[in-house]
Design a protein around this motif. Structure first.
Motif, PDB file in Angstrom:
ATOM      1  N   GLN A  52       8.088  61.986 -60.201  1.00 21.25           N
ATOM      2  CA  GLN A  52       7.368  60.710 -60.190  1.00 21.25           C
ATOM      3  C   GLN A  52       7.368  60.087 -58.804  1.00 21.25           C
ATOM      4  O   GLN A  52       6.330  59.597 -58.336  1.00 21.25           O
ATOM      5  N   ARG A  53       8.537  60.087 -58.146  1.00 28.59           N
ATOM      6  CA  ARG A  53       8.606  59.524 -56.784  1.00 28.59           C
ATOM      7  C   ARG A  53       7.682  60.290 -55.836  1.00 28.59           C
ATOM      8  O   ARG A  53       6.983  59.693 -55.015  1.00 28.59           O
ATOM      9  N   ALA A  54       7.676  61.608 -55.934  1.00 32.74           N
ATOM     10  CA  ALA A  54       6.822  62.421 -55.067  1.00 32.74           C
ATOM     11  C   ALA A  54       5.355  62.107 -55.305  1.00 32.74           C
ATOM     12  O   ALA A  54       4.572  61.994 -54.352  1.00 32.74           O
ATOM     13  N   ASN A  57       4.575  58.671 -53.843  1.00 35.39           N
ATOM     14  CA  ASN A  57       4.507  58.719 -52.378  1.00 35.39           C
ATOM     15  C   ASN A  57       3.240  59.385 -51.898  1.00 35.39           C
ATOM     16  O   ASN A  57       2.721  59.040 -50.841  1.00 35.39           O
ATOM     17  N   SER A  58       2.734  60.351 -52.631  1.00 33.27           N
ATOM     18  CA  SER A  58       1.519  61.045 -52.191  1.00 33.27           C
ATOM     19  C   SER A  58       0.279  60.184 -52.403  1.00 33.27           C
ATOM     20  O   SER A  58      -0.748  60.445 -51.776  1.00 33.27           O
ATOM     21  N   GLU A  59       0.369  59.181 -53.249  1.00 35.85           N
ATOM     22  CA  GLU A  59      -0.782  58.306 -53.500  1.00 35.85           C
ATOM     23  C   GLU A  59      -0.923  57.234 -52.439  1.00 35.85           C
ATOM     24  O   GLU A  59      -1.942  56.584 -52.338  1.00 35.85           O
ATOM     25  N   LYS A  60       0.110  57.035 -51.619  1.00 34.57           N
ATOM     26  CA  LYS A  60       0.082  55.972 -50.594  1.00 34.57           C
ATOM     27  C   LYS A  60      -0.550  56.432 -49.333  1.00 34.57           C
ATOM     28  O   LYS A  60      -0.768  57.495 -49.007  1.00 34.57           O
TER      29      LYS A  60
END
Length: 60
Positions: A52-54, A57-60
């Motif tokens: 979920q964190r990954a 982070n990739s959506e930012k």
């Protein structure tokens, strides 16, 4: 997932759910199939949180 998950059928998973939870706690990922089609995957909570964190982070 770094390794291919073990694959079980949904009926077996229903009868052995506690075993699958124990496996997930040990880091074993399990794909559950119904009628030989993948339906769900059981992974450890740690693995899920990292994924979920990954994704976040990739959506930012």
């Amino acid at each position: 997932m770094t390794e291919d998950p073990q694959v079980v059928q949904s009926g077996w998973a229903r009868q052995h759910f506690r075993d699958l939870l124990d496996d997930a706690h040990k880091g074993v990922n399990t794909a559950i199939h119904r009628y030989n089609k993948p339906i769900a995957v059981i992974v450890s909570a740690d693995w899920f949180e990292r994924a979920q964190r990954a994704l976040n982070n990739s959506e930012k």
